[in-house]
Scaffold this active site. Structure first.
Site, mmCIF file in Angstrom:
data_model
loop_
_atom_site.group_PDB
_atom_site.id
_atom_site.type_symbol
_atom_site.label_atom_id
_atom_site.label_comp_id
_atom_site.label_asym_id
_atom_site.label_seq_id
_atom_site.Cartn_x
_atom_site.Cartn_y
_atom_site.Cartn_z
ATOM 1 N N ARG A 173 53.095 35.622 67.993
ATOM 2 C CA ARG A 173 52.301 36.714 67.460
ATOM 3 C C ARG A 173 51.901 37.541 68.427
ATOM 4 O O ARG A 173 51.040 37.065 69.652
ATOM 5 C CB ARG A 173 51.186 36.219 66.294
ATOM 6 N N GLU A 226 60.828 41.706 53.690
ATOM 7 C CA GLU A 226 59.649 41.811 54.621
ATOM 8 C C GLU A 226 59.456 40.429 55.210
ATOM 9 O O GLU A 226 59.215 40.443 56.366
ATOM 10 C CB GLU A 226 58.301 41.969 53.892
ATOM 11 N N GLU A 227 59.708 39.356 54.683
ATOM 12 C CA GLU A 227 59.265 37.804 55.028
ATOM 13 C C GLU A 227 60.687 37.478 56.067
ATOM 14 O O GLU A 227 60.476 36.339 56.658
ATOM 15 C CB GLU A 227 59.638 36.954 53.933
ATOM 16 N N THR A 273 70.471 6.472 62.286
ATOM 17 C CA THR A 273 70.542 6.447 63.778
ATOM 18 C C THR A 273 71.513 7.515 64.513
ATOM 19 O O THR A 273 72.470 6.845 65.156
ATOM 20 C CB THR A 273 70.881 4.870 64.155
ATOM 21 N N HIS A 304 52.389 31.411 52.095
ATOM 22 C CA HIS A 304 53.523 31.005 53.014
ATOM 23 C C HIS A 304 53.346 29.498 52.942
ATOM 24 O O HIS A 304 54.139 28.686 53.498
ATOM 25 C CB HIS A 304 53.513 31.294 54.193
ATOM 26 N N SER A 337 51.857 39.711 60.453
ATOM 27 C CA SER A 337 52.493 40.778 60.782
ATOM 28 C C SER A 337 53.232 41.467 59.338
ATOM 29 O O SER A 337 53.558 40.785 58.649
ATOM 30 C CB SER A 337 53.769 40.437 61.602
ATOM 31 N N ASP A 377 51.218 36.766 47.675
ATOM 32 C CA ASP A 377 51.934 37.369 48.766
ATOM 33 C C ASP A 377 53.441 37.817 48.209
ATOM 34 O O ASP A 377 54.388 36.984 48.417
ATOM 35 C CB ASP A 377 52.089 36.449 50.201
ATOM 36 N N ASP A 389 60.099 40.371 48.127
ATOM 37 C CA ASP A 389 60.652 39.071 48.425
ATOM 38 C C ASP A 389 59.607 37.986 48.839
ATOM 39 O O ASP A 389 58.406 38.570 48.657
ATOM 40 C CB ASP A 389 61.460 39.315 49.699
ATOM 41 N N ASP A 419 48.810 43.663 51.198
ATOM 42 C CA ASP A 419 49.510 42.432 51.310
ATOM 43 C C ASP A 419 49.107 41.661 52.345
ATOM 44 O O ASP A 419 49.429 41.106 53.328
ATOM 45 C CB ASP A 419 50.964 43.035 51.929
ATOM 46 N N HIS A 451 55.919 44.333 49.341
ATOM 47 C CA HIS A 451 57.197 43.664 49.251
ATOM 48 C C HIS A 451 57.489 42.847 48.132
ATOM 49 O O HIS A 451 56.525 42.112 47.581
ATOM 50 C CB HIS A 451 57.480 43.043 50.596
HETATM 51 N N1 LIG Z 1 51.912 39.222 54.139
HETATM 52 C C1 LIG Z 1 52.708 39.619 55.033
HETATM 53 C C2 LIG Z 1 53.556 38.455 56.070
HETATM 54 O O1 LIG Z 1 53.435 37.495 55.276
HETATM 55 N N2 LIG Z 1 54.236 38.806 57.002
HETATM 56 C C3 LIG Z 1 55.131 37.820 57.520
HETATM 57 C C4 LIG Z 1 56.211 38.471 58.146
HETATM 58 C C5 LIG Z 1 57.370 37.614 58.776
HETATM 59 C C6 LIG Z 1 57.850 37.866 59.712
HETATM 60 N N3 LIG Z 1 58.786 36.783 59.970
HETATM 61 C C7 LIG Z 1 58.731 36.114 58.789
HETATM 62 N N4 LIG Z 1 57.685 36.700 58.112
HETATM 63 C C8 LIG Z 1 54.173 37.129 58.441
HETATM 64 O O2 LIG Z 1 54.575 35.836 59.066
HETATM 65 O O3 LIG Z 1 53.297 37.622 58.979
HETATM 66 ZN ZN LIG Z 2 53.131 39.758 52.491
HETATM 67 ZN ZN LIG Z 3 54.303 36.552 53.675
#
Ligand SMILES: NCC(=O)N[C@@H](Cc1c[nH]cn1)C(=O)O
Ligand SMILES: [Zn+2]
Ligand SMILES: [Zn+2]
Length: 476
Positions: A343, A166-167, A330, A445, A417, A132, A100, A195, A98
């Site tokens: 997960r 993907e993200e 406030t 991340h 994931s 990533d 992104d 990945d 991916h």
């Molecule tokens: N390298 C894989 C990865 O980082 N996948 C993400 C996929 C995802 C799902 N929602 C947001 N990102 C992960 O967090 O596992």
């Molecule tokens: Zn990834």
């Molecule tokens: Zn990722």
């Protein structure tokens, strides 16, 4: 046939050029989860498409239509399908990656600008997407470059599938895979995805499992506008108070999931299964040095590893609409949205877990006696995946790892994931392998994400060698 020595020495000689290309990729902030950056994800698709064509890949960019994000209708970034080689006597490998990335800004605590690839003295290549997944994706391009320049035929046919969502739930991709099952993906013999990451910083890994995911947004709203807490405090039900109360009922500080039934779906590991995790080259120091603090949930390494690889986990991610700026405003926010995800591991599926979460949130909200409104949304989901690691695809990767690293790889299950993995496995009916390039401390991340130069270069050699090992496989 092992990978040609000329390929491996070319990869060493091209180190600086490969880093320059990675820097170009990192400089495009292709953040799929932020509508403000959507054009840049499209730019990234175009950039990668051009890189693939330049090394001899026939490509097509596929329009995946539109989707709605934060109330806006957005054009999905085009996926890239590629193909090189049509030799019926060779195996065909489907390579997925991916382009992104996760959001990043210096103010999150980065030491350098996240979208400027910074080479540190120790060889770390710091930048969002370095590990990533732009580094690994370019690893494949690096391998193809030598074959293209020297006009050397590849040992296998390759079909590529690169996506830019993907993200953010891989929107649109499952439909594409199903549609192209007997088209672009016809004759695929196996899938390889780079990945994810090694378990530690020393031992290469092959990964045969991923957790699934259900990602929720809990919206709580009440007043029609933000209120002054000195004027309305203790006069009205406050949305943020309700939300915090709900979020605090999802998981405890020891990681136990409090949504009834969710943890219970997963069987307890027997001694035979525990032995798999006991054998892995990992220690409590590894996790603590990766996270930079002594905060492991247990002193038992096996327990900690099982927490990531074969147990579900629930993480609280953030609250939209909450006051988070400097100073002491406030305010009573009028509407807030809490984000959390779970997960999943087999036998859990989004369909079995989602109703439990929705029912629990509703009943806990009712217990608050609040007059505010609750609306629960499932933002995206994906099923868990586990593969047969005794398959020839894994044997090829084991041989390649031994050739490049002179080490046997760890066989791991990943806590993250990659939603399309299971779609490839089920739709195409082939074995899927995860062949990570980066180390366990890459900080994907997170702030200061990095890929070590040695992993980029040896990882490129590993990907190339893997293709040669698959080319050697005789049975199917
Ligand atoms: N390298 C894989 C990865 O980082 N996948 C993400 C996929 C995802 C799902 N929602 C947001 N990102 C992960 O967090 O596992
Ligand atoms: Zn990834
Ligand atoms: Zn990722």
């Amino acid at each position: 046939m092992p990978a040609p020595a000329a390929l491996l020495s070319y990869i060493d000689a091209q180190t600086d050029a490969f880093i320059t290309r990675l820097a170009e990729a990192v400089a495009i902030p292709s953040i799929s989860g932020d509508p403000a950056y959507r054009d840049r994800v499209h730019d990234m698709s175009n950039w990668l498409n051009a890189q693939l064509q330049a090394v001899g890949v026939t490509t097509k960019q596929v329009d995946l239509g539109t989707h709605v994000m934060d109330g806006q209708t957005l054009h999905l970034p085009p996926a890239i399908l590629g193909r090189i080689g049509e030799d019926k006597s060779k195996k065909t490998v489907l390579i997925y990656g991916h382009f992104d990335v996760q959001p990043a800004s210096k103010s999150d605590g980065w030491d350098t600008e996240p979208f400027v690839l910074t080479k540190e003295a120790d060889g770390r290549l710091v930048g969002r997407g370095s590990s990533d997944d732009k580094g690994p994706v370019l690893g494949w391009v690096n391998v193809l470059q030598w074959h293209h320049e020297t006009q050397t035929p590849l040992p296998v046919n390759i079909v590529f599938c690169f996506e830019g969502m993907e993200e953010n739930g891989s929107e649109g991709l499952d439909d594409l895979v199903v549609k192209e099952k007997d088209g672009w993906f016809k004759d695929v013999d196996c899938v390889c995805i780079s990945d994810n990451y090694w378990l530690n910083t020393r031992t290469p890994a092959l990964t045969y499992g991923l957790r699934g995911l259900v990602y929720f947004k809990i919206n709580v709203s009440g007043p029609t506008r933000d209120l002054h807490s000195g004027v309305f405090g203790r006069m009205v039900h406050e949305p943020m108070t309700d939300l915090i109360s709900l979020m605090s009922r999802l998981v405890d500080s020891a990681g136990n999931i409090l949504v009834p039934g969710v943890d219970d779906m997963v069987s307890v590991a027997d001694n035979e299964e525990r032995a798999i995790y006991e054998k892995l080259d990992y220690s409590i120091e590894d996790v603590e040095s990766s996270v930079g603090a002594k905060i492991a949930l247990s002193a038992d390494k096996t327990q900690v590893l099982m927490g990531r690889m074969r147990s579900p986990s629930l993480s609280l991610h953030g609250i939209e609409g909450a006051f988070s700026g400097p100073g002491a405003k406030t305010v009573i926010p009028a509407k807030v949205a809490g984000k959390f995800s779970i997960r999943l591991v087999p036998p859990q599926t989004p369909d079995s877990v989602t109703p439990l979460v929705e029912a629990y949130l509703k009943s806990e909200f009712a217990k608050l006696g609040s007059k505010n409104s609750l609306h629960v949304e499932l933002l995206h989901d994906g099923k868990p995946w586990v593969a047969d690691y005794k398959h020839w695809n894994y044997n090829a990767a084991i041989k390649a790892t031994e050739a490049i690293y002179s080490q046997k790889p760890d066989l791991t299950r990943e806590g993250g994931s990659i939603p399309v993995t299971l779609t490839f496995a089920e739709t195409l009916g082939v074995n899927v392998l995860l062949l990570p390039m980066g180390r366990g401390d890459d900080g994907a991340h997170s702030t200061n994400e990095k890929l070590d130069t040695s992993n980029f270069i040896k990882g490129t050699k590993l990907l190339g060698t893997y293709l040669y090992e698959v080319g050697e496989v005789k049975d199917s």
